[in-house]
Design a protein around this motif. Structure first.
Motif, PDB file in Angstrom:
ATOM      1  N   MET A 181     -96.787  34.008 -13.106  1.00  8.45           N
ATOM      2  CA  MET A 181     -96.304  32.956 -13.977  1.00  8.45           C
ATOM      3  C   MET A 181     -95.652  33.331 -15.275  1.00  8.45           C
ATOM      4  O   MET A 181     -96.481  33.775 -15.940  1.00  8.45           O
ATOM      5  CB  MET A 181     -97.237  32.092 -13.791  1.00  8.45           C
ATOM      6  N   ILE A 182     -94.550  32.717 -15.689  1.00 14.01           N
ATOM      7  CA  ILE A 182     -94.164  33.137 -16.831  1.00 14.01           C
ATOM      8  C   ILE A 182     -94.903  32.391 -17.930  1.00 14.01           C
ATOM      9  O   ILE A 182     -95.258  31.339 -17.761  1.00 14.01           O
ATOM     10  CB  ILE A 182     -92.596  32.737 -16.976  1.00 14.01           C
ATOM     11  N   LEU A 226     -79.944  36.796  -9.782  1.00 10.27           N
ATOM     12  CA  LEU A 226     -80.751  37.999 -10.291  1.00 10.27           C
ATOM     13  C   LEU A 226     -82.359  37.730 -10.434  1.00 10.27           C
ATOM     14  O   LEU A 226     -83.158  38.547 -10.279  1.00 10.27           O
ATOM     15  CB  LEU A 226     -80.067  38.350 -11.622  1.00 10.27           C
ATOM     16  N   LEU A 227     -82.598  36.442 -11.354  1.00  6.78           N
ATOM     17  CA  LEU A 227     -83.899  36.197 -11.379  1.00  6.78           C
ATOM     18  C   LEU A 227     -84.804  36.217 -10.243  1.00  6.78           C
ATOM     19  O   LEU A 227     -85.805  36.420  -9.817  1.00  6.78           O
ATOM     20  CB  LEU A 227     -83.969  34.902 -12.167  1.00  6.78           C
ATOM     21  N   LYS A 228     -84.219  35.686  -8.811  1.00  4.41           N
ATOM     22  CA  LYS A 228     -84.616  35.658  -7.997  1.00  4.41           C
ATOM     23  C   LYS A 228     -84.988  37.005  -7.042  1.00  4.41           C
ATOM     24  O   LYS A 228     -85.701  37.375  -6.689  1.00  4.41           O
ATOM     25  CB  LYS A 228     -83.901  34.553  -6.990  1.00  4.41           C
ATOM     26  N   ALA A 229     -83.929  37.741  -7.333  1.00  8.49           N
ATOM     27  CA  ALA A 229     -84.013  39.080  -6.867  1.00  8.49           C
ATOM     28  C   ALA A 229     -85.091  40.085  -7.457  1.00  8.49           C
ATOM     29  O   ALA A 229     -85.544  40.717  -6.903  1.00  8.49           O
ATOM     30  CB  ALA A 229     -82.533  39.519  -6.974  1.00  8.49           C
ATOM     31  N   ILE A 230     -85.149  39.642  -8.844  1.00  8.66           N
ATOM     32  CA  ILE A 230     -86.123  40.450  -9.369  1.00  8.66           C
ATOM     33  C   ILE A 230     -87.610  39.846  -9.542  1.00  8.66           C
ATOM     34  O   ILE A 230     -88.464  40.027 -10.166  1.00  8.66           O
ATOM     35  CB  ILE A 230     -85.973  40.792 -10.787  1.00  8.66           C
ATOM     36  N   GLY A 231     -87.831  38.835  -8.547  1.00  4.24           N
ATOM     37  CA  GLY A 231     -89.154  38.183  -8.552  1.00  4.24           C
ATOM     38  C   GLY A 231     -89.441  36.896  -8.708  1.00  4.24           C
ATOM     39  O   GLY A 231     -90.670  36.597  -8.799  1.00  4.24           O
ATOM     40  N   ALA A 232     -88.617  36.133  -9.458  1.00  2.00           N
ATOM     41  CA  ALA A 232     -88.874  34.765  -9.695  1.00  2.00           C
ATOM     42  C   ALA A 232     -89.077  33.937  -8.362  1.00  2.00           C
ATOM     43  O   ALA A 232     -87.755  34.154  -7.704  1.00  2.00           O
ATOM     44  CB  ALA A 232     -87.612  34.190 -10.709  1.00  2.00           C
ATOM     45  N   SER A 233     -89.859  33.077  -8.148  1.00  2.00           N
ATOM     46  CA  SER A 233     -89.781  32.303  -7.235  1.00  2.00           C
ATOM     47  C   SER A 233     -89.032  31.066  -7.269  1.00  2.00           C
ATOM     48  O   SER A 233     -88.784  30.721  -8.542  1.00  2.00           O
ATOM     49  CB  SER A 233     -91.169  31.666  -6.873  1.00  2.00           C
ATOM     50  N   SER A 234     -88.574  30.299  -6.544  1.00  2.00           N
ATOM     51  CA  SER A 234     -87.840  29.104  -6.401  1.00  2.00           C
ATOM     52  C   SER A 234     -88.448  28.048  -7.511  1.00  2.00           C
ATOM     53  O   SER A 234     -87.543  27.700  -8.272  1.00  2.00           O
ATOM     54  CB  SER A 234     -87.745  28.549  -5.048  1.00  2.00           C
ATOM     55  N   ASN A 235     -89.757  27.923  -7.451  1.00  2.00           N
ATOM     56  CA  ASN A 235     -90.324  27.028  -8.544  1.00  2.00           C
ATOM     57  C   ASN A 235     -90.151  27.638  -9.698  1.00  2.00           C
ATOM     58  O   ASN A 235     -89.951  26.768 -10.702  1.00  2.00           O
ATOM     59  CB  ASN A 235     -91.966  26.960  -8.073  1.00  2.00           C
ATOM     60  N   PRO A 292     -80.252  33.987  -3.280  1.00  2.00           N
ATOM     61  CA  PRO A 292     -80.114  34.936  -4.483  1.00  2.00           C
ATOM     62  C   PRO A 292     -78.730  36.044  -4.291  1.00  2.00           C
ATOM     63  O   PRO A 292     -77.933  36.408  -5.089  1.00  2.00           O
ATOM     64  CB  PRO A 292     -81.244  35.725  -4.353  1.00  2.00           C
TER      65      PRO A 292
END
Lengths: 236, 402
Positions: free
Chosen positions: B1-2, B311-320, B395
């Motif tokens: 979580m950011i 990119l954010l999703k590719a490097i591990g950001a979830s949809s939420n 992604p």
């Protein structure tokens, strides 16, 4: 016998192109051990990038099982897949995929930021990687201030920042001149020597032949699976 | 979580990357918020003005009106019909009650007031020496009525400051003669400058003894009686005593209405509060417009930043996480705009109060808090769908920028 790090079992993927279904992965069976260096080659549309995206959990198979580090990823929810991706897999893309408004340091630290890791630890880790990759002077530069080779090194730093077990590179030298390309490959191979599992998708035969294990794909199938210095195996 | 701080920094960098877009959105929110605050401050200012006017004449007053009204509170009937008139004698009887301190009977009408060649038609009030006390009127010059002057027809008058200026200019008025209708009156007092009081412009008015007014208007019927109480806590008992007293004096008929000043004040408060909320809601439309603007700009932003989202999703950001990032961006924008809007609103109110001191605007706290909350909710609501769209992007496709 040790368990493979990555296990693909009867993976199928089909896209709908207009009215026609297009089978991009056809019953793929593949085991990849920890620390392997694999190149995936084949003509455009053969399914090599799709296979890489499947292993990188960017895409879901229509059927089959994909187990990574004992985790049955095909059964995971989106949130869990994102976590596995963040902690276990590093990506390197042909066009670097850096965010223009962020500095090289911030770009490289993005996965750690997404994981909620403290900024001090992030900075320390990125500084180590930049030093290892020979770009320690570029920490605070924006992407537009960097050369192609430097951009790809920043992208490698980003891929490595979470210390993943698997590094996936999709045409990593595709946008680089030959010298920068070889430099980047040298960096990737040195990371593999340190123990990371490396999968490289490439059109470049010379580059592909540097890998210890070479996969060739045609029409969504692995047509050849050979190990450097040994004969070719017909694969599934 | 950011971490929250990282989200903020990420959002601020996006805002810095697109300064034109940021400026437009911040201004839209700021204008919306300041509009709501400014308009509600006018309503609140009106409410406080009315309260001040009521409080300036004390909160311990009862107003006795001729005629029976079935409802209490609200505005007073200016004229009413009743079989029996309220008279000065009734007022004198009320004054004998134990909790009554002062009683000011009012016999009123309009009359032409003139001095020399100058004349004005003004409201002329007939009352007693208690009138100045219960209405908290202060004399600038001269004196009030003596108690004995009420008992007989005395041709003496107290005039408001504006009327004095109209008829006598800067010259001394006390001791001078003026005409009210066809009667001559000697000016014995001039009221101190004061604005309107409960709708009556006390500056432009003549006050004469009650007996003189009965003669002037040829009527003993009172317009109303103002009663000042000794003890506010006994208000209800005193009201009932007055009703009983007048009923007894009027042959058993209950033909008066008594309104307490508090009831009137509450009624006015209710009205002004409803009006304030209504104009606040109308002004809130500007916040909705800002919301639509935020939604459109967010959609454009999602389209322009597809590769980044991929990119954010590719490097591990979830949809939420992606959705939260976009919601956070608009929230940060809205908070900055809202803070600017609140500052602007308060600055405008401060400036207005400096230039128009007799009608002070006041931003109610509930308005500020509600506006801030509504602004953030609107921003989140209107960014929800663009953020959802961003979070649902594939992604691989998104990274191609398609």
């Amino acid at each position: 016998m040790t368990k493979p790090l990555i296990n693909l079992n009867e993976i199928n993927k089909c896209y709908q192109v207009g009215d026609q279904p297009l089978q991009v992965l056809n019953n793929i069976k593949l085991n990849i051990d920890s620390g392997e260096y694999i190149s995936i080659m084949g003509p455009s549309g053969s399914g090599k990038s799709t296979l890489l995206n499947m292993i990188g959990l960017l895409d879901r198979p229509d059927s089959g099982q994909l187990i990574i580090d004992d985790i049955p990823t095909h059964a995971l929810e989106e949130e869990q897949r994102a976590k596995v991706r963040r902690n276990n897999i590093g990506f390197i893309f042909q066009n670097f995929q850096l965010i223009p408004r962020l500095t090289a340091e911030e770009n490289a630290a993005l996965p750690m930021m997404l994981a909620g890791i403290d900024i001090k630890i992030r900075k320390q880790r990125v500084a180590e990687l930049f030093s290892q990759l020979g770009i320690e002077q570029r920490l605070h530069h924006l992407p537009k201030q960097l050369s192609g080779g430097q951009l790809q090194r920043v992208a490698i730093a980003r891929a490595m920042v979470m210390s993943p077990k698997i590094l996936l590179a999709d045409e990593p030298t595709g946008n680089l001149d030959q010298r920068s390309g070889w430099d980047v490959i040298d960096v990737l191979e040195s990371l593999n020597t340190e123990g990371i599992t490396l999968l490289v998708v490439t059109h470049d035969l010379q580059l592909g032949q540097r890998a210890a294990r070479q996969l060739a794909m045609v029409d969504g199938k692995i047509s050849e699976d050979c190990t450097k210095g040994e004969g070719h195996d017909q694969a599934s | 979580m950011i971490k929250l701080v990282d989200r903020w920094q990420f959002s601020l960098k996006v805002m810095a990357m697109y300064p034109g877009r940021t400026l437009v959105l911040v201004l839209a929110v700021a204008i919306g918020v300041s509009s709501v605050l400014l308009l509600t401050s006018i309503g609140e200012g009106a409410r406080l003005y009315i309260n001040k006017e009521f409080n300036s004449i004390g909160s311990d007053l009862l107003i006795v009106l001729p005629g029976k009204k079935q409802t209490s509170g609200g505005s007073l009937p200016f004229y009413s019909t009743t079989p029996r008139e309220l008279t000065w004698r009734d007022a004198l009887a009320i004054k004998q009650l134990s909790n009554v301190e002062f009683v000011a009977p009012i016999n009123a009408g309009t009359a032409l007031v003139s001095a020399g060649n100058l004349s004005r038609e003004v409201i002329t009030i007939g009352s007693t020496s208690d009138f100045l006390i219960v209405r908290k009127l202060v004399l600038a010059k001269g004196r009030g009525f003596y108690h004995s002057e009420q008992q007989r027809i005395r041709h003496e008058a107290i005039i408001g400051s504006k009327l004095k200026k109209s008829l006598f200019g800067d010259a001394r008025a006390v001791g001078q003669w003026l005409n009210i209708a066809d009667r001559r009156y000697r000016v014995v007092g001039v009221l101190k400058e004061r604005g309107e009081s409960l709708g009556l412009d006390m500056r432009d008015m003549a006050i004469i003894p009650i007996s003189s007014a009965e003669s002037l208007f040829n009527s003993t019927a009172l317009f109303r009686i103002i009663v000042s109480l000794k003890q506010k806590s006994r208000e209800e008992v005193t009201k009932q005593q007055i009703i009983n007293l007048i009923k007894q004096r009027h042959d058993g008929e209950e033909d008066i209405t008594i309104v307490s000043q508090n009831a009137m004040m509450d009624a006015f408060n209710n009205i002004t509060q409803v009006v304030t909320i209504a104009i606040g809601v109308i002004a809130g439309i500007s916040l909705l417009v800002a919301g639509f603007l935020i939604m459109n700009v967010s959609y454009i932003s999602v389209v322009k930043r597809k590769a980044e989202i991929g990119l954010l999703k590719a490097i591990g950001a979830s949809s939420n996480e992606v959705q939260l990032l976009f919601l956070q961006e608009s929230s940060v924008l809205t908070i900055i705009g809202a803070v600017l809007g609140v500052t602007l609103g308060y600055a405008l109110v401060f400036t207005s109060n400096a230039f128009i001191p007799y009608f002070s605007l006041a931003i109610p706290l509930w308005s500020t808090l509600t506006t801030l909350i509504v602004a953030v909710l609107i921003s989140i609501g209107f960014t929800w769908f663009p953020a959802k769209k961003a979070s649902s992007l594939d992604p691989v496709i998104a990274m191609r920028g398609n």
